[in-house]
Design an enzyme around this catalytic site. Structure first.
Site, PDB file in Angstrom:
ATOM      1  CB  THR A   1      -0.985   0.085   1.259  1.00  0.00           C
ATOM      2  OG1 THR A   1      -0.058  -0.275   2.298  1.00  0.00           O
ATOM      3  CG2 THR A   1      -2.083  -1.070   1.006  1.00  0.00           C
ATOM      4  CG  ASN A   2       3.852   2.400   3.008  1.00  0.00           C
ATOM      5  OD1 ASN A   2       2.874   2.663   3.094  1.00  0.00           O
ATOM      6  ND2 ASN A   2       4.912   1.922   3.652  1.00  0.00           N
TER       7      ASN A   2
ATOM      8  CG  ASN B   1      16.633   9.085  -7.073  1.00  0.00           C
ATOM      9  OD1 ASN B   1      17.543   9.689  -6.296  1.00  0.00           O
ATOM     10  ND2 ASN B   1      16.697   8.879  -8.267  1.00  0.00           N
TER      11      ASN B   1
ATOM     12  CG  ASN C   1      17.293  -3.145   5.801  1.00  0.00           C
ATOM     13  OD1 ASN C   1      17.643  -3.666   6.783  1.00  0.00           O
ATOM     14  ND2 ASN C   1      16.597  -3.479   4.957  1.00  0.00           N
TER      15      ASN C   1
ATOM     16  CD  GLU D   1      20.657 -22.245   0.570  1.00  0.00           C
ATOM     17  OE1 GLU D   1      21.286 -21.528   1.623  1.00  0.00           O
ATOM     18  OE2 GLU D   1      19.631 -22.018   0.459  1.00  0.00           O
TER      19      GLU D   1
ATOM     20  CG  HIS E   1      21.858 -14.167   6.007  1.00  0.00           C
ATOM     21  ND1 HIS E   1      22.734 -13.575   5.646  1.00  0.00           N
ATOM     22  CD2 HIS E   1      20.789 -13.757   5.295  1.00  0.00           C
ATOM     23  CE1 HIS E   1      22.386 -12.318   4.643  1.00  0.00           C
ATOM     24  NE2 HIS E   1      21.105 -12.531   4.500  1.00  0.00           N
TER      25      HIS E   1
ATOM     26  CG  HIS F   1      17.712 -15.385   8.843  1.00  0.00           C
ATOM     27  ND1 HIS F   1      18.004 -16.560   7.696  1.00  0.00           N
ATOM     28  CD2 HIS F   1      17.626 -14.373   8.317  1.00  0.00           C
ATOM     29  CE1 HIS F   1      17.565 -15.833   6.763  1.00  0.00           C
ATOM     30  NE2 HIS F   1      17.356 -14.590   6.982  1.00  0.00           N
TER      31      HIS F   1
ATOM     32  CB  CYS G   1      33.811  -4.763  29.465  1.00  0.00           C
ATOM     33  SG  CYS G   1      34.625  -5.885  30.740  1.00  0.00           S
TER      34      CYS G   1
ATOM     35  CG  HIS H   1      -7.511   6.485  18.291  1.00  0.00           C
ATOM     36  ND1 HIS H   1      -6.386   6.766  18.887  1.00  0.00           N
ATOM     37  CD2 HIS H   1      -8.690   6.307  19.371  1.00  0.00           C
ATOM     38  CE1 HIS H   1      -6.826   6.634  20.053  1.00  0.00           C
ATOM     39  NE2 HIS H   1      -7.909   6.396  20.691  1.00  0.00           N
TER      40      HIS H   1
ATOM     41  CE  LYS I   1      -7.060   4.671  23.559  1.00  0.00           C
ATOM     42  NZ  LYS I   1      -7.756   5.810  23.779  1.00  0.00           N
TER      43      LYS I   1
END
Length: 1563
Positions: A49-50, A180, A189, A258, A269, A273, A816, A1168, A1196
């Site tokens: 939807t984006n 872009n 990412n 694979e 991964h 993962h 540490c 909401h 909420k």
């Protein structure tokens, strides 16, 4: 439309040129290529939807123009995010496709990131047993990884991508133009997969990534709004994507399914993962893989197949792209709300990795950058993986007896840090060999780069190439965050002074909490004295500091106290050549500490071309010429001599041999003397050449103590010496190490405390430590583990001792050691063959080290207009917080020896008074920073300097409280007050002039709702105590509410609280909090709103939820008035509300401002959806949940139910989140169909009340209605309550409690159980359905042995009248309490009796000496009455009674009227009668009572008699009191009140008292 692209770049995969890469191909190539080469009757474009609105309509237009009429294009959009990548969404898409008659010839176009590509590919693989599809990746991650190779899958609860198929796409269209519009985080990412590919395959590409990091990030972060923000890196981007895609295509072509080689693409991964499975969807795939790569590289290092420098290089490259390298990364902690990743869960997730062979875990191991250990994933045992993943490590004794090893420690931290500074300040290029790869040097590298001091690159993996800028540095607006790197902080403070101004004129240096305690004062003093502006931003003499960009020191003579740290000296020495004239540096204050480190700095400066002269006359004076460092071609960093002490010490303690081949007698470092000066006297054989050191330990257990050793030249090595001394024969005294108290921690105290866990006793000396050795066989087991204070040297020292401990030793902070020796545990395992095991931190370990105390201990400053109530608020505050109150006006008069009017009338005048006032303020802020309350004069804000002080104080964690009340009342009061200097101008004008100053300086505001002179002012009113508990951090309301199975807040829907004060107490019954809907108020003026909060808090007496609901979220507040919204949010925070509802649709700057300023207010992060655009069935809500998780203490989410099934979808959604996060969640549906979701919500459900004018949301229910519904569906068990005693047949308790149960929607029943034998109820009170009981005579004492615990009050009174079952999970504890005395106190207070004060003590009286007398005495004591007279027939019983109470109760017997007369100054004003009313009063007692009631002194003031008997309702004693003009309270009032309190203890609900009263009275 642009011209079609005829010849984009192609990559061959599996024998076909199916990967197509270029800019602009989505609209200028894809449609034509599909229609010509992948023909079909139906194409389906599926995206999220984006992306839909931006990319689908233009493509439809292009496609439809090019397509024949019989070809159709269908489109479908799903919610974005990993949550959508599951079975439900896949089924939804397949059902939709079938409904549109899609057949076997369908071609699916997957437009989106990895989620879309993986899932839509799997839909294609299974729909009608396989249809064709094409990948159109829109994210960098998908372009370089997930879209290539035909792996398709969905996620399941056990992990990512576990159900899927290999199904090759017909085409992969990579349009770089998509990048872009890719958000910054998504771009970064994707870089994780780019780095991964280079790390396993091509070192040249990896080097290019290192070199281009800055340019790439600058372009990606560019604020350029044009369509092509990435134009500056267009070629770099194409190279990156092409390079990664080619590698992946080559690997896939060699190993499609694979079998082995393709495993390599899974570097990072296996562990990544596992992290992702726990932290999804808050953490993105690339972020999890970035952390996974670091962990898997550390694993390779632990296994001995990868050099430490390669791990450091990989980690630095990942960090240079702003990717996280550990779970402790601040962004990861914030994104996941600090969610933990237990090691057992990680290993469980890794167990279902597709690469595994049965139960054998397979992980890709690097052997170098660009190269893997095997051409496939390698089998790794769980023990090794567990060590790398665990926060703690357990060390087992057992070094092989004849061991002879050679160990090369990492480069010296001291030399590395100096070399970085000198090279950065120098001209030209130098290659630094053997640089320490550690957290500290990384901090230094990052900081120098931030100041534009030098550029860095790596050669051959571990040679750092530094190109210095010759001292031309620029100030930076981003603070230099230095963590706990003390060396970096000291060196960089002077370096920051060399900076030239940029867009800012100063640089801020800051660090972690410990760094903010470490001293830097002497260095700052020296810089200030030389003309450099340095400002402390928090605590004096510690970071953070703000250093002016001075362009260099002034030069000339500089003086420095060098008794705390030699690093101060080195810092100034290294910066001195860039001063405006030559520097003479004098070290003052005594013998400098750690002279060898000063000598080291001078020797290194010479290597970089600057010769420092040491004065022949005064060895503590140095002459530094002006000049510029000239960088040598190469510089080799010696190994760290402090670190070398650990392997040498292992040889010493275990009787084995160890050689350090590159540290000998010619070392620059003082710690190189450790072997000769410490180990040899302890009995070791030491051979030292110019460049090497070999140590052989004596037989195990035969080390000798050293009576005294001065370790001042090698202070860091004292920790190593201390652990050896712990098992040496005799006592070792180490001195010359005072500076070790201000290192990463107080190391001397740390040694003492942690050695004590082994049973080794130490004494702290003024400048050292004394260790009393014991045989190693007698070392105790440190069961809680060794706490390391985040100090590398503490951890490594105790690892040495652990090698001969009879018990395996748990060291709590494994990582540490990364500060100076990242591979230390690998060295122990691989060289010394020590057995290690990784472990989680034990829950008890926190007991042994500091944890922050709850609440804010800082002093509180009260400001406000004269007459606003500052003095009164100060007194209340002093009483509530038990802190001293100092009125600064009175304190000023005390110090000056004059009154303020006298000062003003003197020649000093107003100006002199304000100056004295300012000096006093500065003094108390500096010298009384905690534990005090200061009331300031009203005009203190007239002085700008005072305003700055108060503002700075409030911004740094202090409380500046503005006290105000109704302005008209203040003015009227000041017109009357003649005790202080008169205003020379109109009072109202003064107030309005000062008002903005008050608001500017304060961070909290108390608006008093109490009219001047009201009775509440004699003691702290409830609303003030509640306000104070929030602003000081003492409120634990959220924790209490989280324990309840059902909690509520009632939504107040009134335009003006003052007009609803009569209904508010009724409305809030049964709710845990009350919501103030600010958006529904008639006025948004902040002062009006603050008054509403004050009135509501006073009337409701429960916590406030402060809500500004916007129109789009279902409220009335304008959607886009962000400025006013922030003002109103701040008003709520300043008013100390317990909860603030913050909408996640607000701009980020508003959200950040509110969360940064929230103090101890809890944020309810809300979203909401009143238009029902989101569904609980798919991932639509997840983006809002993720954002709320970052910013809220409570989340909420409120949707809309169109049908009952929507509530079940919501329930499943909640269950999935509850399994992943323990953050409290309010999630429900609006509308009539959503009522069930309100019933089942559980936590802080918003409710209405019949007395309110309207409901805040459609479908809202009252708390009573929800409880009734919960009872009907079996979620609220009916419980039985009883009254135990005899006789009880006439009791009004059943009427009282059953009425209250009914009114509050509770399904419980209260009944009588008549008995005079406690044993009769023994089984009943332990029965599962038992809810609680009232206890009356004769069982109040007999019942106590049957209970598990008794309240303090019941213990003092010696009687229980209430049994409360306290449930904690399955465990039930029976608690006894006494509400008789509480009922008495309430009845008296209701009648107007106020608490006595120490200033005006008042006597009380009790008539009778029976069982109830003790409760009456306790009630009077609670109200502050003293003495307490007791009138009874039996004087011995009174004496026994008095002796059974603590002395401060001051109980006295009155037995004759003469004794009454003798106590003329302390006559009682309150009498409680506990004698039966159905028998005549004893004559002697009657005379005493009458004498007291009619005593002449009682003619004035309030006098009250409380009658405990209620049969008859009006007793003879009440008549006697009324005849003497006393007010009387009938016994049924106490019965009602004590029962009212019982109901509260059983249910947690506070009903209206008059409801309880009416039930008792039978009204």
């Amino acid at each position: 439309m642009a011209e079609p692209i005829s010849n984009p770049t192609r990559i061959n995969i599996l024998g076909k040129d199916n990967i197509i890469i270029d800019h602009g191909i989505w609209l200028n190539f894809v449609a034509q290529d599909l229609l010509q080469n992948i023909k079909s009757s139906t194409y389906i474009l599926i995206t999220d939807t984006n992306l839909y609105k931006t990319y689908v309509p233009p493509f439809q237009s292009v496609f439809e123009k090019a397509a024949p009429q019989d070809v159709r294009l269908l489109t479908y959009a799903i919610p974005p995010g990993e949550y959508s990548k599951g079975r439900d969404t896949k089924a939804e898409i397949e059902d939709w496709m079938l409904s549109h008659q899609c057949t076997r010839d369908t071609v699916i176009i997957a437009l989106g990131g990895g989620v879309i590509g993986d899932m839509i590919g799997y839909v294609a693989a299974t729909f009608m047993r396989g249809v064709r599809f094409v990948q159109c990746p829109t994210t960098l991650l998908a372009m370089v990884d997930s879209s290539i190779g035909g792996k398709t899958a969905i996620d399941v609860p056990m992990g990512k991508n576990l159900i899927g198929a290999f199904w090759q796409p017909e085409r992969i269209y990579i349009d770089l133009t998509f990048l872009n519009t890719l958000p910054v985080r998504e771009f970064i990412n994707g870089m994780a997969e780019v780095i991964k590919t280079a790390a396993i395959w091509d070192e040249n590409e990896f080097t290019a990534l290192e070199e281009n990091a800055k340019a790439i990030l600058e372009a990606v972060r560019s604020k350029n709004k044009s369509a092509d923000r990435l134009a500056p890196i267009r070629d770099i981007l194409k190279r990156i994507v092409l390079g990664s895609a080619r590698v992946k295509a080559e690997v896939v072509s060699s190993d499609e399914r694979e079998g082995g080689l393709r495993n390599l693409l899974n570097f990072g991964h296996s562990i990544g993962h596992a992290y992702e499975a726990i932290l999804t969807p808050q953490v993105l795939h690339g972020e999890a893989v970035a952390i996974g790569m670091v962990k898997e590289a550390e694993l390779a290092r632990f296994l001995g197949v990868l050099r430490p420098s390669a791990v450091a290089r990989l980690s630095k490259c990942i960090a240079s792209y702003d990717l996280p390298t550990s779970l402790q990364d601040k962004r990861i902690v914030k994104l996941t709300a600090g969610k933990e990743c237990p090691v057992d869960v990680l290993l469980q997730k890794m167990a279902v990795d597709k690469k595994n062979e049965g139960r054998k875990k397979k992980i890709v191991l690097l052997s170098a950058i660009g190269k893997t250990y095997e051409p496939k994933a390698s089998v790794v045992e769980d023990r090794a993986i567990r060590i790398v993943l665990s926060p703690c490590i357990r060390v087992f004794a057992g070094v092989p007896k004849d061991l002879n090893v050679s160990v090369t420690p990492p480069g010296s931290k001291s030399i590395s840090n100096r070399a970085l500074i000198l090279a950065a300040l120098g001209e030209g290029t130098t290659r630094i060999h053997n640089l320490l790869h550690s957290d500290d040097t990384q901090v230094m590298l990052n900081a120098v780069a931030q100041l534009q001091g030098a550029s860095f690159s790596w050669e051959e993996g571990d040679v750092l190439v530094v190109k210095g800028n010759g001292g031309k540095l620029q100030a930076t607006s981003t603070p230099l965050y230095l963590g706990n790197a003390g060396t970096a902080s000291r060196f960089l403070t002077s370096v920051a002074a060399l900076c030239n101004p940029s867009d800012v004129n100063s640089t801020v240096l800051t660090g972690n909490a410990r760094m903010k305690q470490r001293p830097i004062g002497a260095l700052v003093d020296a810089l200030r004295a030389n003309g450099v502006g340095v400002k402390y931003l928090e605590k004096e003499h510690s970071l953070p500091v703000q250093v002016d960009a001075a362009g260099g020191l002034a030069g000339g003579v500089m003086e420095l106290a060098a008794t705390i740290s030699s690093q101060y000296v080195s810092s100034l020495l290294m910066a001195a050549p860039y001063a405006r004239e030559p520097v003479t540096l004098r070290l003052v204050g005594g013998k400098p500490i750690s002279q060898p480190y000063i000598d080291m700095t001078i020797a290194m400066m010479a290597s970089f071309g600057v010769q420092v002269q040491r004065s022949a006359e005064d060895p503590n004076t140095y002459y530094i010429p002006q000049g510029t460092y000239k960088n040598p071609e190469t510089y080799v960093v010696e190994s760290d001599a402090s670190s070398a002490t650990y392997p040498l010490a292992i040889a010493a303690i275990t009787g084995t041999t160890c050689t350090v081949p590159n540290i000998g007698s010619k070392s620059l470092q003082g710690d190189a003397r450790f072997a000769i000066e410490v180990l040899r006297p302890m009995g070791c054989t030491v051979e030292q050449t110019d460049v090497s050191t070999t140590v052989t330990g004596p037989p195990i257990g035969t080390l000798k103590a050293i009576p005294h050793v001065d370790m001042e030249p090698m202070t860091d090595a004292f920790l190593t010496a201390s652990v050896l001394a712990a098992v040496a024969s005799g006592t070792t005294q180490i001195t010359g190490i005072a500076n070790q108290r201000v290192k990463e921690c107080n190391r001397i105290l740390a040694m003492k405390d942690q050695l004590a866990k082994f049973g080794v006793h130490c004494n702290e000396l003024e400048d050292g430590i004394e260790v009393i050795g014991i045989p190693y066989t007698e070392l105790k087991n440190p069961t809680e583990g060794i706490y390391c204070y985040d100090d590398h040297r503490v951890a490594m020292s105790f690892s040495v001792l652990s090698t001969i401990s009879p018990h395996p030793v748990l060291i709590l902070e494994r990582e540490c050691t990364g500060k100076t020796w990242p591979g230390w545990w690998d060295t122990m395992s691989n060289y010394f063959k020590v057995h290690l095991e990784g472990e989680e931190e034990p829950h008890s370990s926190h007991v042994s080290h500091e944890k922050p105390r709850k609440g804010n201990p800082k002093s509180i400053f009260i400001i406000g207009m004269r007459g606003a109530g500052k003095s009164t608020a100060g007194k209340w505050m002093s009483e509530v917080l038990n802190r001293p109150l100092i009125d600064l006006d009175h304190e000023l008069e005390r110090r000056e020896g004059q009154t303020i009017p006298e000062i003003i009338r003197s020649e000093r005048g107003w100006e002199g008074f304000r100056k004295a006032e300012l000096e006093l303020l500065e003094d108390v802020i500096k010298n009384n920073p905690t534990g005090h309350i200061f009331s300031c004069g009203g005009g203190i804000v007239e002085t700008e300097a005072a305003r700055k002080m108060l503002l700075s104080y409030s911004q740094n964690g202090g409380i500046v409280l503005l006290v105000h009340r109704d302005t008209d009342q203040v003015v009227e009061y000041l017109m009357r007050d003649k005790s202080r200097p008169a205003y020379s101008e109109n009072i109202r004008e003064v107030y309005y002039r000062r008002k903005p100053f008050f608001e500017e300086c304060s961070n909290f505001r108390y608006y008093s709702p109490h009219p001047d002179g009201s009775k509440a002012l004699t003691e702290p009113p409830f609303d003030f105590s509640q306000f104070l508990s929030v602003i000081c951090g003492h409120s634990n309301h959220l924790e209490e509410v989280k324990k309840k199975p059902h909690s509520f807040f009632v939504s107040l829907t009134v335009p003006n609280v003052s007009k609803a004060l009569d209904i508010i107490p009724k409305v809030v019954v049964g709710s845990d909090a009350v919501e103030l809907r600010v958006d529904l108020l008639e006025d948004y003026d902040p002062e009006f709103v603050a008054k509403q909060v004050a009135l509501l808090r006073s009337a409701a007496r429960i916590p406030i939820v402060y809500t500004v609901r916007t129109v789009s979220q279902g409220g009335k507040f304008p959607d886009d008035d962000y400025e006013l919204a922030l003002k109103l949010y701040r008003t709520g925070l300043q008013a100390g509300v317990e909860y603030l509802d913050l909408e996640m649709t607000m701009p980020d700057e508003v959200i950040e401002a509110v969360t940064n300023e929230k103090g101890y207010t809890h944020i309810i992060a809300s979203h909401h959806d009143p238009k029902a655009t989101l569904s609980w069935k798919n991932g639509g809500w997840i983006q809002y949940y993720n954002k709320a998780l970052q910013h809220g203490d409570v989340v909420k989410l409120v949707g809309v139910a169109r049908e009952l099934a929507d509530n079940f979808a919501l329930a499943r959604f909640k269950a999935s989140l509850a399994a992943a996060h323990d953050k409290p969640l309010i999630a429900l549906n609006m509308g009539a169909a959503g009522k069930l979701s309100r019933v089942l919500n559980g936590f802080l459900t918003p409710v209405s009340h019949p007395a309110l004018p309207s409901k805040a949301a459609p479908g809202q229910l009252s708390a009573a209605e929800i409880r009734q519904a919960l009872a009907l569906i079996g979620e609220l068990e009916p419980r039985s309550f009883h009254l135990f005693g005899n006789p009880i047949s006439a009791s009004r308790s059943p009427a009282l409690h059953n009425a209250l149960f009914r009114d509050n929607g509770l399904p419980h029943q209260y009944s009588l159980f008549e008995t005079d034998n406690a044993a009769d109820v023994k089984d009943l009170i332990r029965a599962p359905g038992f809810g609680g009981a009232s206890v009356t005579i004769p069982l109040k004492l007999d019942i106590m042995p049957l209970l598990d615990e008794v309240s303090d009050a019941a213990k003092v009174i010696g009687a229980v009248n209430t049994i409360i079952p306290v449930r904690n999970g399955d465990k039930v504890t029976l608690r006894g309490d006494n509400t008789d005395w509480m009922g008495m106190v309430y009845a008296l207070r209701n009648a107007g009796v106020v608490k006595c004060t120490k200033e005006s003590p008042t006597a009380g009286m009790v008539v009778g000496a029976g069982g109830t007398t003790r409760a009456a005495v306790h009630a009077l004591h609670d109200l502050g009455f003293a003495p307490i007279y007791v009138v009874a027939r039996n004087a011995d019983r009174v004496k026994a009674l008095a002796e059974s109470f603590p002395a401060e109760y001051d109980i006295r017997s009155l037995s004759t009227p003469e004794e009454v007369a003798a106590e003329s100054t302390a006559q009682p004003s309150v009498v409680i009668s506990t004698i039966p009313a159905d028998k005549p009063i004893d004559q002697s007692m009657r005379e005493v009572i009458v004498a007291s009631l009619r005593h002449p002194s009682v003619a004035d003031g309030k006098h009250v008699l409380l009658e405990m008997a209620y049969t008859p309702r009006h007793t003879p004693l009440m008549q006697l009191a009324e005849d003497a003009h006393w007010q009387t309270i009938p016994g049924l009032e106490v019965l009602a009140a004590q029962g009212w309190y019982q109901f509260q203890l059983w249910t947690g609900i506070t009903p209206i008292y008059t409801d309880a009263q009416a039930a008792v009275m039978g009204n």
